[in-house]
Design an enzyme around this catalytic site. Sequence first.
Site, PDB file in Angstrom:
ATOM      1  N   HIS A 268       0.830  -1.203   0.000  1.00 49.63           N
ATOM      2  CA  HIS A 268       0.000   0.000   0.000  1.00 49.63           C
ATOM      3  C   HIS A 268       0.872   1.263   0.000  1.00 49.63           C
ATOM      4  O   HIS A 268       0.719   2.141  -0.869  1.00 49.63           O
ATOM      5  CB  HIS A 268      -0.910  -0.022   1.233  1.00 49.63           C
ATOM      6  CG  HIS A 268      -1.841   1.140   1.337  1.00 49.63           C
ATOM      7  ND1 HIS A 268      -3.138   1.090   0.880  1.00 49.63           N
ATOM      8  CD2 HIS A 268      -1.674   2.387   1.831  1.00 49.63           C
ATOM      9  CE1 HIS A 268      -3.726   2.267   1.083  1.00 49.63           C
ATOM     10  NE2 HIS A 268      -2.861   3.080   1.677  1.00 49.63           N
ATOM     11  N   GLU A 269       1.788   1.336   0.936  1.00 46.30           N
ATOM     12  CA  GLU A 269       2.623   2.545   1.031  1.00 46.30           C
ATOM     13  C   GLU A 269       3.553   2.663  -0.175  1.00 46.30           C
ATOM     14  O   GLU A 269       3.887   3.777  -0.603  1.00 46.30           O
ATOM     15  CB  GLU A 269       3.417   2.554   2.344  1.00 46.30           C
ATOM     16  CG  GLU A 269       2.564   2.488   3.626  1.00 46.30           C
ATOM     17  CD  GLU A 269       1.453   3.525   3.707  1.00 46.30           C
ATOM     18  OE1 GLU A 269       1.586   4.609   3.100  1.00 46.30           O
ATOM     19  OE2 GLU A 269       0.422   3.241   4.362  1.00 46.30           O
ATOM     20  N   HIS A 272       1.675   4.571  -2.781  1.00 50.19           N
ATOM     21  CA  HIS A 272       1.737   6.024  -2.532  1.00 50.19           C
ATOM     22  C   HIS A 272       3.090   6.574  -2.987  1.00 50.19           C
ATOM     23  O   HIS A 272       3.175   7.632  -3.607  1.00 50.19           O
ATOM     24  CB  HIS A 272       1.574   6.309  -1.036  1.00 50.19           C
ATOM     25  CG  HIS A 272       0.154   6.241  -0.538  1.00 50.19           C
ATOM     26  ND1 HIS A 272      -0.850   7.024  -1.051  1.00 50.19           N
ATOM     27  CD2 HIS A 272      -0.423   5.499   0.441  1.00 50.19           C
ATOM     28  CE1 HIS A 272      -1.989   6.771  -0.402  1.00 50.19           C
ATOM     29  NE2 HIS A 272      -1.757   5.846   0.503  1.00 50.19           N
TER      30      HIS A 272
HETATM   31 ZN    ZN Z   1      -3.217   5.148   1.886  1.00 48.31          ZN
END
Ligand code: ZN
Length: 506
Positions: A268-269, A272
């Site tokens: 997830h990170e 980003h």
């Molecule tokens: Zn997030």
Amino acid sequence: MDEIQQAKWDELKARWREVYDLTGVAALLHWDQATYMPPAGGAARARQSALIERLAHERRTDPAIGRLLDDLASWFDSLPAESVEAAHYRRMRKAYERATRIPGAFVAQFTEHVANTYMVWTEARPANDFERLRPYLEKTLDLSRQMAEFFPGYAHIADPLIDMADEGMTVAVIRPLFETLRQRLASWVDVIANCPQVDVSFLRRRYPKAQQLAFGERIAAAFGYDFTRGRQDETHHPFMTKFSHDDVRITTRVDEYDLANALFSTLHETGHALYEMGIDAAYDATVLDAGTSLGVHESQSRLWENLVGRSRRFWQHYYPALRATFPEQLADIDLETFYRAINRVEPSLIRTEADEVTYNLHVIIRFDLELELLEGKLSVAELPEAWRARYEENLGVRPPDDRDGVMQDVHWFAGPIGGSFQSYALGNIMAAQFYAAALDAHPEIEDEIGQGCFTTLHNWLRHNIYRHGARYTADELLRRVTGQPLTLEPYLAYLSRKYSELYGPM
Ligand code: ZN
């Protein structure tokens, strides 16, 4: 542009670079606090952070910036609306106006109030004592309404607060979308409730930390995360942070008795971070050197975490490697069991632990309650019971207490009420919309994922989304890239295809 205008434009950019650098310093202080700072450093760090934030705010709201923007208004009017300079000017103007519209005294009052509220929340939540928080939250609601009032001309009082996170998005656009989504998801949750479930207890065997970290970083690198421009460290609540164009870091949390936690938080990170790392180097240290909205940011993290990282093809390639990393723990678990386990749908009380299908129901409940509070239809005193009723109605589970009910998320206790939650669901919807466009352009992406290759997908995202940074708004980006405004169909099609295969026709 004449020489005088050029000099003013250069000065404006130089002034903004200082805001950018101070913001990077503030992020560095926060990163250190959340990773390596010894506990006793807290008091001085709070002071240092407050100082840097204040300096950044002073620089950002310096009247000299306003004068330069005004002096350059005629130049801006002469620019083609599509040009990078026009977008750059527009973004800086908007950032300046947003920062100056709210009076400094209000900012100070609000900051102090939420800091106090947060401290009370850290004690009231474990004690399950909502009553203690109630007066704080009532004041937060009052201040949130006041904050919205600094931006008159809205159609709904939540719109200015939503605009701060997701520029251009409004209640009028989001509410009908969420209502359609809610109905569809709730009906799927009903279907799944009657289906047999896979046993996921093997995910809770002991998986040593070092191997977990190494495996996550191996996938981050394969996705395209550049470890010469970033690094991963451990923290309590994982986040991505950016100190400069070439220093974009990720953090994760490892639980040795939970294989999925660190793994998917890293993916997830990483999503980003890929977005921030992929921004055009020409935008370095400008207002354009950032993701365009929280919703679009979340679309990139969810795309890599879920559409790629929880797909069957992905694990067809990576499961043998995971099994080689944890040969004893996964000896009796085949690919199919693993795939089903990481995609198990089950209504639960906690948003951050929710699966792909129920996750948005958690978000929509919060969004609806925020609107009702701001509209004055719901009082803070009535909030805990409204929360329980909505959970029962939409998810079929009733929180036994407020600790894992209304007090579970930090958002309302560390910021305004309104504008805090829609980005999560918007991100999921946009992720599917962008991904469908990528597959349209390059159908070979799915086969490549099955071979552990992400180059075509990553390049497509860089070219169409990442490199633009904040040049386009979310709406402009969606229309450019997918040919459509925000639309639910690709997301519903994705969920329906994936989960029908796992649980039967939806
Ligand atoms: Zn997030």
